[in-house]
Motif scaffolding. Structure first.
Motif, mmCIF file in Angstrom:
data_model
loop_
_atom_site.group_PDB
_atom_site.id
_atom_site.type_symbol
_atom_site.label_atom_id
_atom_site.label_comp_id
_atom_site.label_asym_id
_atom_site.label_seq_id
_atom_site.Cartn_x
_atom_site.Cartn_y
_atom_site.Cartn_z
ATOM 1 N N VAL A 51 0.843 -1.195 0.000
ATOM 2 C CA VAL A 51 0.000 0.000 0.000
ATOM 3 C C VAL A 51 0.875 1.240 0.000
ATOM 4 C CG1 VAL A 51 -1.766 1.288 1.243
ATOM 5 C CG2 VAL A 51 -1.849 -1.222 1.196
ATOM 6 N N ASP A 54 -2.262 7.701 -1.374
ATOM 7 C CA ASP A 54 -3.389 8.004 -2.279
ATOM 8 C C ASP A 54 -3.998 6.751 -2.905
ATOM 9 O OD1 ASP A 54 -3.045 10.757 -1.818
ATOM 10 O OD2 ASP A 54 -1.467 10.820 -3.344
ATOM 11 N N ARG A 55 -4.260 5.755 -2.079
ATOM 12 C CA ARG A 55 -4.902 4.504 -2.529
ATOM 13 C C ARG A 55 -4.182 3.898 -3.739
ATOM 14 N NH1 ARG A 55 -10.819 6.684 -1.615
ATOM 15 N NH2 ARG A 55 -11.200 5.891 0.465
ATOM 16 N N SER A 56 -2.889 3.735 -3.599
ATOM 17 C CA SER A 56 -2.097 3.098 -4.652
ATOM 18 C C SER A 56 -1.512 1.794 -4.129
ATOM 19 C CB SER A 56 -0.976 4.033 -5.120
ATOM 20 O OG SER A 56 -0.148 4.391 -4.022
ATOM 21 N N GLN A 69 -3.764 2.163 -9.143
ATOM 22 C CA GLN A 69 -4.161 3.261 -8.265
ATOM 23 C C GLN A 69 -5.660 3.443 -8.362
ATOM 24 O OE1 GLN A 69 -2.036 6.937 -8.687
ATOM 25 N NE2 GLN A 69 -2.786 7.645 -6.716
ATOM 26 N N VAL A 70 -6.270 3.753 -7.216
ATOM 27 C CA VAL A 70 -7.706 3.953 -7.138
ATOM 28 C C VAL A 70 -7.963 5.457 -7.058
ATOM 29 C CG1 VAL A 70 -9.807 3.395 -5.864
ATOM 30 C CG2 VAL A 70 -7.905 1.761 -5.913
ATOM 31 N N TRP A 78 -15.289 4.938 -7.757
ATOM 32 C CA TRP A 78 -13.846 4.987 -7.945
ATOM 33 C C TRP A 78 -13.473 4.304 -9.248
ATOM 34 C CZ3 TRP A 78 -16.518 3.733 -3.642
ATOM 35 C CH2 TRP A 78 -16.332 4.518 -2.507
ATOM 36 N N ALA A 192 -8.381 -3.342 -5.113
ATOM 37 C CA ALA A 192 -8.863 -1.972 -4.993
ATOM 38 C C ALA A 192 -10.100 -1.899 -4.093
ATOM 39 C CB ALA A 192 -9.183 -1.409 -6.378
ATOM 40 N N LEU A 195 -9.045 -1.722 -0.609
ATOM 41 C CA LEU A 195 -8.560 -0.383 -0.243
ATOM 42 C C LEU A 195 -9.683 0.589 0.062
ATOM 43 C CD1 LEU A 195 -5.642 0.371 -2.746
ATOM 44 C CD2 LEU A 195 -5.456 -0.080 -0.301
ATOM 45 N N VAL A 196 -10.723 0.610 -0.779
ATOM 46 C CA VAL A 196 -11.779 1.604 -0.590
ATOM 47 C C VAL A 196 -12.754 1.204 0.509
ATOM 48 C CG1 VAL A 196 -11.614 2.442 -2.957
ATOM 49 C CG2 VAL A 196 -13.332 0.719 -2.389
ATOM 50 N N GLU A 198 -11.956 -0.385 3.382
ATOM 51 C CA GLU A 198 -11.383 -0.477 4.741
ATOM 52 C C GLU A 198 -11.806 0.678 5.621
ATOM 53 O OE1 GLU A 198 -7.172 -0.287 5.199
ATOM 54 O OE2 GLU A 198 -6.952 1.331 3.777
#
Length: 198
Positions: A51, A54-56, A69-70, A78, A192, A195-196, A198
């Motif tokens: 991780v 910026d959500r990458s 990347q998100v 997203w 992804a 990531l979004v 969590e």
């Protein structure tokens, strides 16, 4: 690191080795997408994507080889970009119109049907839903008999389970980990989502 394309079960976190019956110490590492490896008594969570900001996600711990990347495209949506900046799919959070229900999710991967992630209680035929209800009642009775959750009267809770389906296929199951059932799903979209969400 190669091999992320074939990951079948993973979690997002910094635990590299959980406590087991034979190894009672938790080991930590960098925050990463981690695939479950080994047996229950010798389990390791091997990092496949690290991780970044910026959500990458990156393929290396030094964050030099971008995997994806998100990027937010709206309040509940997203786009997932590959290492060259091309969009490989989208993730949408579908707010519930009922106050007591949590939101559902949708993943769109070009060339494939939309995948909707809904709570397990909202998927399946009426017969399947009835079977789930019976199973939950039996589990509740057994928990009561064995004293699980006696402190304060609260029962132990597990994370919400989502079943990710197209109209005719179970693609993925997510709860405390994510299990991929369909080979065609681009793993970067599943990563992804982790990531979004969590």
């Amino acid at each position: 690191m190669a091999g992320w394309e074939d990951v079948r079960e993973f979690t997002l976190g910094n635990i590299s080795r959980p406590a087991t019956r034979t190894h009672n110490q938790i080991e930590f590492g960098p925050n990463a997408i981690r695939a479950v490896q080994g047996s229950n008594d010798d389990r390791e969570l091997e990092p496949y994507a690290y991780v970044g900001p910026d959500r990458s996600l990156y393929l290396d711990a030094d964050l030099t080889q971008l995997l994806c990347q998100v990027v937010a495209t709206g309040e509940h949506s997203w786009a997932v970009h590959d290492d060259a900046g091309a969009v490989i799919g989208t993730i949408t959070r579908l707010p519930s119109h009922r106050p007591l229900l949590r939101p559902n999710w949708r993943i769109d991967q070009p060339g494939h049907p939309a995948i909707t992630g809904r709570t397990e209680w909202l998927t399946g035929s009426p017969g399947r839903l009835a079977a789930k209800a019976v199973t939950r009642v039996i589990a509740g009775v057994l928990d009561g008999l064995t004293g699980v959750g006696d402190e304060g009267g609260d029962q132990l809770t597990k994370s919400r389970t989502l079943e990710w389906r197209t109209s005719d296929e179970l693609v993925m199951i997510s709860n405390s980990s994510i299990r991929i059932m369909a080979d065609w799903l681009d793993r970067r979209l599943a990563f992804a989502y982790a990531l979004v969400a969590e």
